[in-house]
Design an enzyme around this catalytic site. Structure first.
Site, PDB file in Angstrom:
ATOM      1  N   LYS A 231     -32.061  82.564 102.004  1.00  0.00           N
ATOM      2  CA  LYS A 231     -33.066  83.192 101.141  1.00  0.00           C
ATOM      3  C   LYS A 231     -34.178  82.211 100.766  1.00  0.00           C
ATOM      4  O   LYS A 231     -35.360  82.538 100.870  1.00  0.00           O
ATOM      5  CB  LYS A 231     -32.394  83.701  99.854  1.00  0.00           C
ATOM      6  CG  LYS A 231     -33.366  84.092  98.762  1.00  0.00           C
ATOM      7  CD  LYS A 231     -32.655  84.621  97.544  1.00  0.00           C
ATOM      8  CE  LYS A 231     -32.428  83.612  96.460  1.00  0.00           C
ATOM      9  NZ  LYS A 231     -33.598  83.264  95.647  1.00  0.00           N
ATOM     10  N   ASN A 232     -33.792  81.029 100.342  1.00  0.00           N
ATOM     11  CA  ASN A 232     -34.803  80.100  99.825  1.00  0.00           C
ATOM     12  C   ASN A 232     -35.681  79.506 100.922  1.00  0.00           C
ATOM     13  O   ASN A 232     -36.652  78.813 100.632  1.00  0.00           O
ATOM     14  CB  ASN A 232     -34.140  78.989  99.001  1.00  0.00           C
ATOM     15  CG  ASN A 232     -33.623  79.521  97.670  1.00  0.00           C
ATOM     16  OD1 ASN A 232     -33.895  80.669  97.314  1.00  0.00           O
ATOM     17  ND2 ASN A 232     -32.868  78.709  96.955  1.00  0.00           N
TER      18      ASN A 232
ATOM     19  N   CYS B 244     -37.412  83.344  82.975  1.00  0.00           N
ATOM     20  CA  CYS B 244     -36.481  84.255  83.636  1.00  0.00           C
ATOM     21  C   CYS B 244     -35.115  84.055  83.005  1.00  0.00           C
ATOM     22  O   CYS B 244     -34.985  83.349  82.004  1.00  0.00           O
ATOM     23  CB  CYS B 244     -36.430  83.989  85.132  1.00  0.00           C
ATOM     24  SG  CYS B 244     -35.584  82.466  85.528  1.00  0.00           S
TER      25      CYS B 244
ATOM     26  N   ARG C  11     -39.423  78.770  83.003  1.00  0.00           N
ATOM     27  CA  ARG C  11     -39.621  78.189  84.345  1.00  0.00           C
ATOM     28  C   ARG C  11     -41.108  77.910  84.520  1.00  0.00           C
ATOM     29  O   ARG C  11     -41.839  78.701  85.106  1.00  0.00           O
ATOM     30  CB  ARG C  11     -39.053  79.116  85.414  1.00  0.00           C
ATOM     31  CG  ARG C  11     -37.542  79.160  85.313  1.00  0.00           C
ATOM     32  CD  ARG C  11     -36.896  79.952  86.375  1.00  0.00           C
ATOM     33  NE  ARG C  11     -36.864  79.303  87.667  1.00  0.00           N
ATOM     34  CZ  ARG C  11     -36.233  79.821  88.711  1.00  0.00           C
ATOM     35  NH1 ARG C  11     -35.594  80.970  88.603  1.00  0.00           N
ATOM     36  NH2 ARG C  11     -36.238  79.203  89.876  1.00  0.00           N
TER      37      ARG C  11
ATOM     38  N   ASP D 114     -27.619  75.770  92.106  1.00  0.00           N
ATOM     39  CA  ASP D 114     -27.255  77.091  92.617  1.00  0.00           C
ATOM     40  C   ASP D 114     -25.761  77.210  92.970  1.00  0.00           C
ATOM     41  O   ASP D 114     -25.308  78.288  93.357  1.00  0.00           O
ATOM     42  CB  ASP D 114     -28.091  77.426  93.868  1.00  0.00           C
ATOM     43  CG  ASP D 114     -29.491  77.880  93.501  1.00  0.00           C
ATOM     44  OD1 ASP D 114     -29.759  78.103  92.311  1.00  0.00           O
ATOM     45  OD2 ASP D 114     -30.327  78.016  94.417  1.00  0.00           O
TER      46      ASP D 114
ATOM     47  N   ARG E 229     -29.792  90.215  95.249  1.00  0.00           N
ATOM     48  CA  ARG E 229     -31.038  89.443  95.439  1.00  0.00           C
ATOM     49  C   ARG E 229     -30.819  88.294  96.410  1.00  0.00           C
ATOM     50  O   ARG E 229     -31.768  87.844  97.053  1.00  0.00           O
ATOM     51  CB  ARG E 229     -31.493  88.850  94.098  1.00  0.00           C
ATOM     52  CG  ARG E 229     -32.160  89.828  93.155  1.00  0.00           C
ATOM     53  CD  ARG E 229     -32.720  89.081  91.948  1.00  0.00           C
ATOM     54  NE  ARG E 229     -33.323  87.843  92.392  1.00  0.00           N
ATOM     55  CZ  ARG E 229     -33.153  86.650  91.803  1.00  0.00           C
ATOM     56  NH1 ARG E 229     -32.411  86.534  90.737  1.00  0.00           N
ATOM     57  NH2 ARG E 229     -33.743  85.578  92.282  1.00  0.00           N
TER      58      ARG E 229
HETATM   59  C1  UD1 Z   1     -35.925  76.723  93.577  1.00  0.00           C
HETATM   60  C2  UD1 Z   1     -35.054  77.781  94.164  1.00  0.00           C
HETATM   61  C3  UD1 Z   1     -33.943  78.133  93.223  1.00  0.00           C
HETATM   62  C4  UD1 Z   1     -33.179  76.904  92.870  1.00  0.00           C
HETATM   63  C5  UD1 Z   1     -34.113  75.816  92.370  1.00  0.00           C
HETATM   64  C6  UD1 Z   1     -33.433  74.478  92.133  1.00  0.00           C
HETATM   65  C7  UD1 Z   1     -36.421  79.156  95.609  1.00  0.00           C
HETATM   66  C8  UD1 Z   1     -37.102  80.458  95.786  1.00  0.00           C
HETATM   67  N1  UD1 Z   1     -35.838  78.968  94.425  1.00  0.00           N
HETATM   68  O1  UD1 Z   1     -36.524  77.243  92.413  1.00  0.00           O
HETATM   69  O2  UD1 Z   1     -33.075  79.061  93.849  1.00  0.00           O
HETATM   70  O3  UD1 Z   1     -32.278  77.227  91.848  1.00  0.00           O
HETATM   71  O4  UD1 Z   1     -35.155  75.588  93.313  1.00  0.00           O
HETATM   72  O5  UD1 Z   1     -32.868  74.022  93.327  1.00  0.00           O
HETATM   73  O6  UD1 Z   1     -36.394  78.321  96.499  1.00  0.00           O
HETATM   74  N2  UD1 Z   1     -40.362  72.561  86.741  1.00  0.00           N
HETATM   75  C9  UD1 Z   1     -41.347  72.212  85.850  1.00  0.00           C
HETATM   76  N3  UD1 Z   1     -42.657  72.488  86.178  1.00  0.00           N
HETATM   77  C10 UD1 Z   1     -42.987  73.086  87.354  1.00  0.00           C
HETATM   78  C11 UD1 Z   1     -41.945  73.433  88.252  1.00  0.00           C
HETATM   79  C12 UD1 Z   1     -40.644  73.170  87.910  1.00  0.00           C
HETATM   80  O7  UD1 Z   1     -41.096  71.683  84.779  1.00  0.00           O
HETATM   81  O8  UD1 Z   1     -44.167  73.292  87.599  1.00  0.00           O
HETATM   82  C13 UD1 Z   1     -38.943  72.293  86.376  1.00  0.00           C
HETATM   83  C14 UD1 Z   1     -38.161  73.581  86.131  1.00  0.00           C
HETATM   84  O9  UD1 Z   1     -38.289  74.024  84.816  1.00  0.00           O
HETATM   85  C15 UD1 Z   1     -36.761  73.168  86.468  1.00  0.00           C
HETATM   86  C16 UD1 Z   1     -36.944  72.160  87.578  1.00  0.00           C
HETATM   87  O10 UD1 Z   1     -38.297  71.723  87.497  1.00  0.00           O
HETATM   88  O11 UD1 Z   1     -36.191  72.522  85.370  1.00  0.00           O
HETATM   89  C17 UD1 Z   1     -36.637  72.694  88.970  1.00  0.00           C
HETATM   90  O12 UD1 Z   1     -37.493  73.710  89.324  1.00  0.00           O
HETATM   91  P1  UD1 Z   1     -37.916  73.985  90.831  1.00  0.00           P
HETATM   92  O13 UD1 Z   1     -37.317  72.972  91.749  1.00  0.00           O
HETATM   93  O14 UD1 Z   1     -39.383  74.176  90.840  1.00  0.00           O
HETATM   94  O15 UD1 Z   1     -37.192  75.315  91.104  1.00  0.00           O
HETATM   95  P2  UD1 Z   1     -37.793  76.580  91.773  1.00  0.00           P
HETATM   96  O16 UD1 Z   1     -38.716  76.191  92.876  1.00  0.00           O
HETATM   97  O17 UD1 Z   1     -38.282  77.489  90.694  1.00  0.00           O
END
Ligand code: UD1
Length: 419
Positions: A22-23, A116, A121, A308, A400
């Site tokens: 998925k990711n 979410c 997030r 995850d 999902r």
């Molecule tokens: C992706 C995955 C999700 C997985 C996660 C962590 C997809 C579609 N989703 O989510 O399944 O659980 O990685 O492996 O691939 N953060 C910030 N600012 C930002 C972005 C992130 O502070 O602009 C923080 C978030 O709050 C969180 C951490 O960084 O604490 C990780 O987030 P991120 O790696 O961005 O996760 P996703 O890409 O949302």
């Protein structure tokens, strides 16, 4: 309401083929808009998140055909840079269209995704990087309006945290940028490598994915080619099925997996007493009779233990022979499954980002509710091991991210029914 009924106590035995990740699919579907051509993608799992991505592609003018597990996207007629608000609200990861539509159209409007079920997030890292590359971004009335006066400019970006989504958005945005973009402290997840492979097959010039420094040399828009690509196997689905085998004291072979991608999970399963036999594209797990407690599980960016997999591993530790301490370092609100597991007789105490799990002899079947995707999967695992029947309400969360989880597990001896 969608519900699953799980009859506990069956030992799992047999083999399962793992489907595409998925990711990986989600950012790659967003990347199909880059070349304005026809891209063929194989091994796409049948998931509600994928359906939403396809809806978004159609809403901006792409034509999308599905033939079995293959999806063909023709983005030549893309004519809209406004991503529909209702679809973005349903799926936070649609934020990955920010980079790809911006670079294709020079503009993008997308609603602010907000928090979410896992807590806040933020996307500040995505926005900061795009601004550093020269995008003008206005945040108004819950929308993000991004515009380019000129082309995006290649620059050096230092991420404060190796965010998966931010790394993907920057990679997508940088494909046509003027000069070279370098991302430092980039996410190293295998799905980032898959995105690099996809972009490079198109004619993009990305190197370094899988390491902490990724370099994207901007290329000419008109020089991109059509792509045919196979999605990498889903390492989180694989990990979930390995725990299904472990928790039922089973003996299961998983096919179509890349063992290197799930080393951190395999390591913990060995610590819990399982025998793991890996070959190039498959893994056999033979579970122990007595599941040993693992001292500590700390979630970390890849290659650390994935957030995850935290809830599924917590379910396994709930019937271990001792105490396990969990520390969730990625998302602050990711223990909702713990309350539900407690309803099933698990002994779990939560304090902020720490959970202390004291193994019990047996879980007991109950009616519980899935609050999020992986948490929902952990309740199915609990149901497999529990005494009696477990009903999991709101099971739609699980669909999902798991294509036919009930069918896959039933094929190796589980009894799960959708009601
Ligand atoms: C992706 C995955 C999700 C997985 C996660 C962590 C997809 C579609 N989703 O989510 O399944 O659980 O990685 O492996 O691939 N953060 C910030 N600012 C930002 C972005 C992130 O502070 O602009 C923080 C978030 O709050 C969180 C951490 O960084 O604490 C990780 O987030 P991120 O790696 O961005 O996760 P996703 O890409 O949302």
């Amino acid at each position: 309401m969608s519900k699953l009924l799980v009859k506990g106590g069956n030992r799992l035995e047999g083999s399962i083929r793992v489907k595409g990740a998925k990711n990986s699919v989600l950012p790659i579907l967003a990347a199909t808009v880059l070349n304005g051509g026809i891209n063929v993608i194989h091994d796409i799992p049948n998931l509600s998140d994928v359906k939403l991505m396809i809806k978004i592609l159609k809403s901006i003018g792409c034509s999308v055909k599905k033939e079995g597990n293959t999806v063909i996207v023709d983005s030549s007629k893309l004519n809209n840079y406004e991503i529909p608000e209702d679809l973005v609200r349903e799926m936070r990861s649609s934020i990955v269209f920010l980079g790809s539509v911006l670079t294709r159209c020079g503009k993008v409007q997308i609603s602010y995704p907000g928090g979410c079920e896992l807590g806040p997030r933020p996307i500040d890292l995505h926005l900061k990087a795009l601004r550093e590359m020269g995008a003008t971004i206005k945040e108004e009335h819950g929308f993000l309006l991004c515009d380019l006066k000129n082309k995006l400019q290649g620059t050096e970006i230092q991420l404060d945290f190796p965010s998966v989504g931010a790394t993907e958005n920057i990679m997508l945005a940088a494909v046509f940028a003027e000069g070279t973009t370098i991302i430092r402290n980039a996410a190293r997840e295998p799905e980032i490598q898959d995105l690099q492979t996809f972009i490079n097959q198109m004619g993009g010039k990305v190197t370094g994915a899988g390491s902490a420094t990724i370099s994207i040399e901007g290329v000419n828009k008109n020089k991109l080619k059509d792509v045919e690509h196979r999605i990498i196997p889903d390492r989180i689905v694989a990990g979930t099925y390995l725990i299904a085998a472990a928790i039922t004291r089973g003996d299961v072979i998983l096919n179509n997996i890349i063992p290197e991608h799930i080393q951190s999970t395999l390591f913990k399963l060995r610590e819990a007493g399982s025998t793991i036999i890996s070959s190039k594209n498959s893994i056999r797990i033979i579970a122990p009779q007595n599941i040993r407690a693992i001292e500590a599980i700390r979630t970390m960016p890849y290659p650390g233990f994935p957030t995850d997999m935290q809830s599924q591993m917590m379910t396994l530790m709930a019937i271990s022979d001792g105490i396990t301490i969990f520390k969730e370092n990625i998302f602050e609100n990711r223990y909702k499954h713990a309350n539900e597991l407690t309803r099933m007789n698990a002994n779990i105490k939560i304090d902020g980002r720490v959970a202390i799990v004291k193994g019990v002899k047996e879980l007991s079947g109950a009616t519980v509710s899935a609050n999020d995707l992986r948490g929902g999967a952990s309740l199915i695992l609990a149901g497999l091991a529990a005494d009696g029947q477990t009903i999991i309400e709101n099971s739609k969360h699980v669909y999902r991210g798991y294509d036919n989880i009930d069918g896959d597990l039933n094929n190796v001896g589980a009894e799960i029914v959708r009601i």
